[in-house]
Design a protein around this motif. Sequence first.
Motif, PDB file in Angstrom:
ATOM      1  N   ARG A 204       0.831  -1.203   0.000  1.00  0.00           N
ATOM      2  CA  ARG A 204       0.000   0.000   0.000  1.00  0.00           C
ATOM      3  C   ARG A 204       0.868   1.257   0.000  1.00  0.00           C
ATOM      4  NH1 ARG A 204      -1.736  -2.412   4.557  1.00  0.00           N
ATOM      5  NH2 ARG A 204      -1.474  -0.506   5.810  1.00  0.00           N
ATOM      6  N   ALA A 205       0.400   2.254  -0.722  1.00  0.00           N
ATOM      7  CA  ALA A 205       0.999   3.591  -0.700  1.00  0.00           C
ATOM      8  C   ALA A 205      -0.032   4.548  -0.125  1.00  0.00           C
ATOM      9  CB  ALA A 205       1.413   4.010  -2.102  1.00  0.00           C
ATOM     10  N   TYR A 213       4.193   9.686   0.059  1.00  0.00           N
ATOM     11  CA  TYR A 213       3.372   8.572   0.518  1.00  0.00           C
ATOM     12  C   TYR A 213       4.158   7.772   1.552  1.00  0.00           C
ATOM     13  CZ  TYR A 213       0.473   9.405  -3.647  1.00  0.00           C
ATOM     14  OH  TYR A 213      -0.343   9.959  -4.599  1.00  0.00           O
ATOM     15  N   ARG A 214       3.419   6.936   2.305  1.00  0.00           N
ATOM     16  CA  ARG A 214       4.043   5.952   3.185  1.00  0.00           C
ATOM     17  C   ARG A 214       3.778   4.564   2.612  1.00  0.00           C
ATOM     18  NH1 ARG A 214       5.919   8.322   7.693  1.00  0.00           N
ATOM     19  NH2 ARG A 214       4.881  10.216   8.435  1.00  0.00           N
ATOM     20  N   LEU A 215       4.824   3.756   2.520  1.00  0.00           N
ATOM     21  CA  LEU A 215       4.708   2.405   1.978  1.00  0.00           C
ATOM     22  C   LEU A 215       4.563   1.398   3.109  1.00  0.00           C
ATOM     23  CD1 LEU A 215       7.498   2.503  -0.764  1.00  0.00           C
ATOM     24  CD2 LEU A 215       5.030   2.742  -1.093  1.00  0.00           C
ATOM     25  N   LEU A 233       6.540  -0.272  -7.046  1.00  0.00           N
ATOM     26  CA  LEU A 233       5.129  -0.252  -7.417  1.00  0.00           C
ATOM     27  C   LEU A 233       4.289  -0.586  -6.189  1.00  0.00           C
ATOM     28  CD1 LEU A 233       5.054  -2.064 -10.891  1.00  0.00           C
ATOM     29  CD2 LEU A 233       4.735   0.383 -10.438  1.00  0.00           C
ATOM     30  N   ALA A 234       3.259   0.215  -5.938  1.00  0.00           N
ATOM     31  CA  ALA A 234       2.392  -0.009  -4.780  1.00  0.00           C
ATOM     32  C   ALA A 234       0.987   0.484  -5.108  1.00  0.00           C
ATOM     33  CB  ALA A 234       2.942   0.704  -3.551  1.00  0.00           C
ATOM     34  N   GLN A 235       0.030  -0.003  -4.331  1.00  0.00           N
ATOM     35  CA  GLN A 235      -1.378   0.356  -4.527  1.00  0.00           C
ATOM     36  C   GLN A 235      -1.698   1.640  -3.765  1.00  0.00           C
ATOM     37  OE1 GLN A 235      -3.249  -1.104  -6.644  1.00  0.00           O
ATOM     38  NE2 GLN A 235      -2.404  -3.174  -6.945  1.00  0.00           N
ATOM     39  N   ALA A 236      -1.830   2.746  -4.503  1.00  0.00           N
ATOM     40  CA  ALA A 236      -2.284   4.015  -3.942  1.00  0.00           C
ATOM     41  C   ALA A 236      -3.810   4.069  -4.042  1.00  0.00           C
ATOM     42  CB  ALA A 236      -1.635   5.168  -4.702  1.00  0.00           C
ATOM     43  N   PRO A 237      -4.452   5.079  -3.459  1.00  0.00           N
ATOM     44  CA  PRO A 237      -5.915   5.172  -3.570  1.00  0.00           C
ATOM     45  C   PRO A 237      -6.418   5.140  -5.010  1.00  0.00           C
ATOM     46  CG  PRO A 237      -5.145   6.649  -1.867  1.00  0.00           C
ATOM     47  CD  PRO A 237      -3.923   6.083  -2.508  1.00  0.00           C
ATOM     48  N   SER A 273      20.660  -9.385  -3.913  1.00  0.00           N
ATOM     49  CA  SER A 273      19.213  -9.254  -4.096  1.00  0.00           C
ATOM     50  C   SER A 273      18.570  -9.641  -2.773  1.00  0.00           C
ATOM     51  CB  SER A 273      18.716 -10.163  -5.213  1.00  0.00           C
ATOM     52  OG  SER A 273      19.354  -9.862  -6.430  1.00  0.00           O
ATOM     53  N   SER A 274      17.469  -8.982  -2.440  1.00  0.00           N
ATOM     54  CA  SER A 274      16.943  -9.149  -1.089  1.00  0.00           C
ATOM     55  C   SER A 274      15.429  -9.258  -1.087  1.00  0.00           C
ATOM     56  CB  SER A 274      17.365  -7.966  -0.217  1.00  0.00           C
ATOM     57  OG  SER A 274      16.770  -6.776  -0.689  1.00  0.00           O
ATOM     58  N   GLU A 275      14.906  -9.602   0.090  1.00  0.00           N
ATOM     59  CA  GLU A 275      13.494  -9.433   0.402  1.00  0.00           C
ATOM     60  C   GLU A 275      13.390  -8.278   1.396  1.00  0.00           C
ATOM     61  OE1 GLU A 275      11.330 -13.002   1.454  1.00  0.00           O
ATOM     62  OE2 GLU A 275      12.791 -14.221   0.367  1.00  0.00           O
ATOM     63  N   VAL A 276      12.305  -7.525   1.303  1.00  0.00           N
ATOM     64  CA  VAL A 276      12.192  -6.317   2.106  1.00  0.00           C
ATOM     65  C   VAL A 276      10.773  -6.169   2.646  1.00  0.00           C
ATOM     66  CG1 VAL A 276      11.597  -4.854   0.141  1.00  0.00           C
ATOM     67  CG2 VAL A 276      12.705  -3.822   2.119  1.00  0.00           C
ATOM     68  N   GLU A 277      10.667  -5.542   3.800  1.00  0.00           N
ATOM     69  CA  GLU A 277       9.377  -5.162   4.367  1.00  0.00           C
ATOM     70  C   GLU A 277       9.352  -3.645   4.549  1.00  0.00           C
ATOM     71  OE1 GLU A 277       9.095  -7.379   7.964  1.00  0.00           O
ATOM     72  OE2 GLU A 277       8.445  -9.225   6.967  1.00  0.00           O
ATOM     73  N   PHE A 278       8.275  -3.019   4.098  1.00  0.00           N
ATOM     74  CA  PHE A 278       8.087  -1.578   4.249  1.00  0.00           C
ATOM     75  C   PHE A 278       7.222  -1.323   5.481  1.00  0.00           C
ATOM     76  CE2 PHE A 278       8.111  -2.105  -0.538  1.00  0.00           C
ATOM     77  CZ  PHE A 278       9.444  -1.763  -0.676  1.00  0.00           C
ATOM     78  N   CYS A 279       7.729  -0.488   6.363  1.00  0.00           N
ATOM     79  CA  CYS A 279       7.051  -0.232   7.639  1.00  0.00           C
ATOM     80  C   CYS A 279       6.695   1.248   7.760  1.00  0.00           C
ATOM     81  CB  CYS A 279       7.943  -0.659   8.795  1.00  0.00           C
ATOM     82  SG  CYS A 279       8.702  -2.282   8.605  1.00  0.00           S
TER      83      CYS A 279
END
Length: 545
Positions: A204-205, A213-215, A233-237, A273-279
């Motif tokens: 989400r954005a 925005y906040r991810l 790429l993220a889902q904004a409104p 290459s990594s995996e990531v979490e957006f907080c």
Amino acid sequence: MSGPGFSSTAPFETHVVLNQPPPFAGRQLWTDDAALMEAVHREGAAAFVPRLAQYGALAGDELYRLGFDANRDRPRLRTHDAQGHRIDTVEFHPAYHQLMTAAKAHGVAGLSWHEPQPGAHVARAALSYLHHQAEAGTSCPLTMTHAAVAVLRSQPNLAEWARKAAAPVYDPRDVPVADKAGITLGMGMTEKQGGSDVRANTTRAEPIDGERYRLVGHKWFFSAPMCDGFLVLAQAPGGLTCLLMPRRLADGDRNAFRLVRLKDKLGDWANASSEVEFCGAQAWRVGEEGRGVATIIGMVMMTRLDCMLGAAAEMRMALAQALHHARYRRTFGRLLVEHPLMANVLADLALESEAATVLSMRIARAVDRASFDAGEAALARLGTALGKYWVCKRAATFVNEAQECLGGAGYVEESMLPRLYRQAPLNSIWEGSGNIQCLDVLRALAREPETLAALQGELSAVADRDARYAAALQRWVTTPAPEESQARMFCERTVLLLQAALLLRARSPVADAFIRSRLGGEHGWVFGTLPAGLDLSEILARALP
């Protein structure tokens, strides 16, 4: 020891090195490659030849040696420091930073943008091709940095990012962008549940203001995590949206994301290459809300071109390694290259390599001219998908055949070929695998008539130069539009025609052999099945001086 039958001076040598080729390093990757040199002149980048020659010498010697170190000691993730603070740092062997410094300084990631003149994209493509032969892992952040500029430079509030990404400066420090003269950029597009179907993304954005925005969410592939910023790429409104997420905020604080782990990959070991979490990580919108895919289309075209270039470069290096070995190794009383069957294999590889190089450079010219020539833009749109599909698909089989030319020596790490073999599948998977490319070709031909017109123009321009080519072209023209299940066969036949057309246009000495084998049916399903009557020695002399 002394006594009967023993002598302190008796020779105990049991190992004498014979019948081995000299080391490969020290080659000039530019002047060794006739097909590349001719293509650069033909496609409009002759003004850049001196710097390409300089980088060819560097890549074939110093960078080649550094590549072994950068891959031997893989990147390490440090999530916390000794005091328990979250740092999310990736540590690299110093060779990695030396490779990146050289590449950025010579324009591998930015020549097209910081010296915008005719032929710059072709020259940048040739630089990428040379660099990838020496070390492929660093090509990932270099490609993403170059491609991202195509998106960021159209966004006024991100002009500093675009300018510094294009700058010929590498700065590995983990500091805010304002404190750097040059930066690198990565990407975070795919998620566990979506893969190539990025519209299935769930990250989400959440809006902060008009541009920020906040991810919140994750990315299953977060490439080159020590870059200064990332296109996400993220889902904004308003729907799926492209955003630029900085690693460091303007005040120097870490942005709110966590590196979960580094990928344990088949190859591409020098690159992380990594995996990531957006907080709640802050990011700036790039383009309009809900237009994320449309926003990154220009970048996708650039990255697909580099996938094609990378696969062509891997073929070229594998061929050079095999031919170098065969010219020094003696078997059954003569040089390996003098055996007719081995000559057939090597010549067949040489045809495939030259065709891949010629296609890649032609599409680079189309990209170079796309901003002011609609026909070239259409060819670039179609050619990047066709070329990425075919050239990348051929690379792994090609490299394996080159390994066989060395026998067991091609399977051990002192040779470069195991690294090339691990690397070869990557470009066919990254930025959309084979089916995605083929479906994109069908979609473009069905929805964008200008792409078919551009392709037909390229193919028909040389129809009078070879009767067998003309017959194959006529069969292609009269073939009905394929259904989805036949997309791969259609793309294969189309790209082989295009490669043959480009070889004819170039008046390449290998055009006849390519057409006989690839279009005329005089070829089997493996390399080394060229028809009788070809001058194999001429093909091999052209392939590597």
